[in-house]
Design a protein around this motif. Structure first.
Motif, mmCIF file in Angstrom:
data_model
loop_
_atom_site.group_PDB
_atom_site.id
_atom_site.type_symbol
_atom_site.label_atom_id
_atom_site.label_comp_id
_atom_site.label_asym_id
_atom_site.label_seq_id
_atom_site.Cartn_x
_atom_site.Cartn_y
_atom_site.Cartn_z
ATOM 1 N N ILE A 136 0.843 -1.198 0.000
ATOM 2 C CA ILE A 136 0.000 0.000 0.000
ATOM 3 C C ILE A 136 0.881 1.252 0.000
ATOM 4 O O ILE A 136 0.630 2.203 -0.747
ATOM 5 C CB ILE A 136 -0.971 -0.021 1.200
ATOM 6 C CG1 ILE A 136 -2.000 -1.147 1.011
ATOM 7 C CG2 ILE A 136 -1.649 1.339 1.393
ATOM 8 C CD1 ILE A 136 -2.768 -1.497 2.278
ATOM 9 N N GLU A 137 1.941 1.256 0.818
ATOM 10 C CA GLU A 137 2.855 2.404 0.894
ATOM 11 C C GLU A 137 3.551 2.639 -0.448
ATOM 12 O O GLU A 137 3.611 3.772 -0.938
ATOM 13 C CB GLU A 137 3.896 2.154 1.988
ATOM 14 C CG GLU A 137 4.940 3.247 2.100
ATOM 15 C CD GLU A 137 6.023 2.919 3.120
ATOM 16 O OE1 GLU A 137 7.050 3.631 3.097
ATOM 17 O OE2 GLU A 137 5.864 1.980 3.916
ATOM 18 N N ILE A 138 4.071 1.585 -1.032
ATOM 19 C CA ILE A 138 4.794 1.705 -2.309
ATOM 20 C C ILE A 138 3.846 2.173 -3.412
ATOM 21 O O ILE A 138 4.161 3.086 -4.172
ATOM 22 C CB ILE A 138 5.460 0.371 -2.679
ATOM 23 C CG1 ILE A 138 6.558 0.026 -1.672
ATOM 24 C CG2 ILE A 138 6.015 0.403 -4.104
ATOM 25 C CD1 ILE A 138 7.001 -1.431 -1.696
ATOM 26 N N LEU A 139 2.688 1.540 -3.510
ATOM 27 C CA LEU A 139 1.734 1.899 -4.556
ATOM 28 C C LEU A 139 1.225 3.327 -4.384
ATOM 29 O O LEU A 139 1.014 4.033 -5.367
ATOM 30 C CB LEU A 139 0.585 0.897 -4.592
ATOM 31 C CG LEU A 139 0.993 -0.513 -5.049
ATOM 32 C CD1 LEU A 139 -0.150 -1.497 -4.821
ATOM 33 C CD2 LEU A 139 1.439 -0.516 -6.499
ATOM 34 N N SER A 140 1.065 3.753 -3.151
ATOM 35 C CA SER A 140 0.635 5.128 -2.888
ATOM 36 C C SER A 140 1.635 6.124 -3.465
ATOM 37 O O SER A 140 1.254 7.137 -4.047
ATOM 38 C CB SER A 140 0.480 5.338 -1.382
ATOM 39 O OG SER A 140 0.209 6.683 -1.095
ATOM 40 N N LYS A 141 2.923 5.816 -3.327
ATOM 41 C CA LYS A 141 3.965 6.695 -3.873
ATOM 42 C C LYS A 141 3.922 6.731 -5.399
ATOM 43 O O LYS A 141 4.434 7.655 -6.013
ATOM 44 C CB LYS A 141 5.334 6.250 -3.375
ATOM 45 C CG LYS A 141 5.514 6.519 -1.899
ATOM 46 C CD LYS A 141 6.849 6.047 -1.380
ATOM 47 C CE LYS A 141 6.913 6.348 0.115
ATOM 48 N NZ LYS A 141 8.169 5.964 0.712
ATOM 49 N N LEU A 142 3.313 5.733 -5.995
ATOM 50 C CA LEU A 142 3.140 5.676 -7.451
ATOM 51 C C LEU A 142 1.794 6.261 -7.883
ATOM 52 O O LEU A 142 1.454 6.225 -9.060
ATOM 53 C CB LEU A 142 3.245 4.222 -7.930
ATOM 54 C CG LEU A 142 4.623 3.568 -7.814
ATOM 55 C CD1 LEU A 142 4.519 2.058 -7.980
ATOM 56 C CD2 LEU A 142 5.579 4.175 -8.844
ATOM 57 N N GLY A 143 1.012 6.752 -6.910
ATOM 58 C CA GLY A 143 -0.289 7.326 -7.225
ATOM 59 C C GLY A 143 -1.367 6.282 -7.458
ATOM 60 O O GLY A 143 -2.366 6.546 -8.129
ATOM 61 N N ILE A 144 -1.179 5.100 -6.876
ATOM 62 C CA ILE A 144 -2.129 3.994 -7.061
ATOM 63 C C ILE A 144 -2.827 3.718 -5.730
ATOM 64 O O ILE A 144 -2.176 3.576 -4.689
ATOM 65 C CB ILE A 144 -1.399 2.734 -7.579
ATOM 66 C CG1 ILE A 144 -0.771 3.031 -8.945
ATOM 67 C CG2 ILE A 144 -2.358 1.541 -7.655
ATOM 68 C CD1 ILE A 144 0.138 1.928 -9.471
ATOM 69 N N ALA A 145 -4.134 3.626 -5.785
ATOM 70 C CA ALA A 145 -4.941 3.414 -4.581
ATOM 71 C C ALA A 145 -4.683 2.047 -3.960
ATOM 72 O O ALA A 145 -4.188 1.119 -4.612
ATOM 73 C CB ALA A 145 -6.424 3.554 -4.925
ATOM 74 N N ASN A 146 -5.063 1.931 -2.700
ATOM 75 C CA ASN A 146 -4.948 0.682 -1.954
ATOM 76 C C ASN A 146 -5.601 -0.455 -2.736
ATOM 77 O O ASN A 146 -6.809 -0.437 -2.963
ATOM 78 C CB ASN A 146 -5.633 0.863 -0.595
ATOM 79 C CG ASN A 146 -5.592 -0.374 0.268
ATOM 80 O OD1 ASN A 146 -5.335 -1.474 -0.181
ATOM 81 N ND2 ASN A 146 -5.859 -0.181 1.547
#
Length: 154
Positions: A136-146
């Motif tokens: 979730i943390e990594i994807l958030s940094k890519l602008g991708i939702a949980n």
């Protein structure tokens, strides 16, 4: 810079190397050692995925991703993480079933696989929670939702 050896053994649609590079780099960036790594990403069809899933996990049918961490022989210092085998048709099918953008699902599965190569797993509940939190943390940094939320609810 992290190095990805792409192997394309499918005619199914898939992201370009540059996208995989972004996702792998994002997954590895949260770890402090910062050493550049190498890994193989092999994109396959259902048949090869099913064969490997049976051979290595003793499970029938294709799976979205298989992770094969590299274990260097004693005394060898290598930055090879291992291999990811991703079933392209299954990723497309899952994205549609889960009502996700295909690119977002590809990113999630790639990050998930990189974490497996780093030793994370989701067999025990506590380990699964830790791994999901990292995803979730990594994807958030890519602008991708949980990716674990359904209709806005976790």
């Amino acid at each position: 810079m992290n190095y990805i050896d792409m192997q394309i053994a499918t005619s199914a649609p898939h992201p370009e190397l540059e996208q995989f590079q972004q996702w792998v780099d994002a997954a590895l960036a949260i770890f402090e050692d910062g050493a550049d790594c190498e890994l193989v990403i092999r994109l396959v069809d259902d048949a090869e995925s099913a064969e490997l899933n049976q051979q290595y996990r003793h499970k029938n049918g294709p799976t979205n991703i298989l992770s094969f961490p590299f274990e260097a022989p004693a005394g060898m210092d290598m930055d090879l993480l291992g291999d990811l085998v991703i079933c392209a048709p299954l990723i497309a099918q899952e994205a549609a079933q889960q009502n996700k953008l295909p690119e977002h699902h590809w990113a999630h599965i790639t990050v998930h696989g990189v974490l497996h190569l780093l030793g994370y797993d989701h067999i025990e509940d506590q380990d699964a929670e830790q791994m999901e939190a990292l995803e979730i943390e990594i994807l958030s940094k890519l602008g991708i939702a949980n990716p674990y939320m359904e209709d806005g609810k976790q």
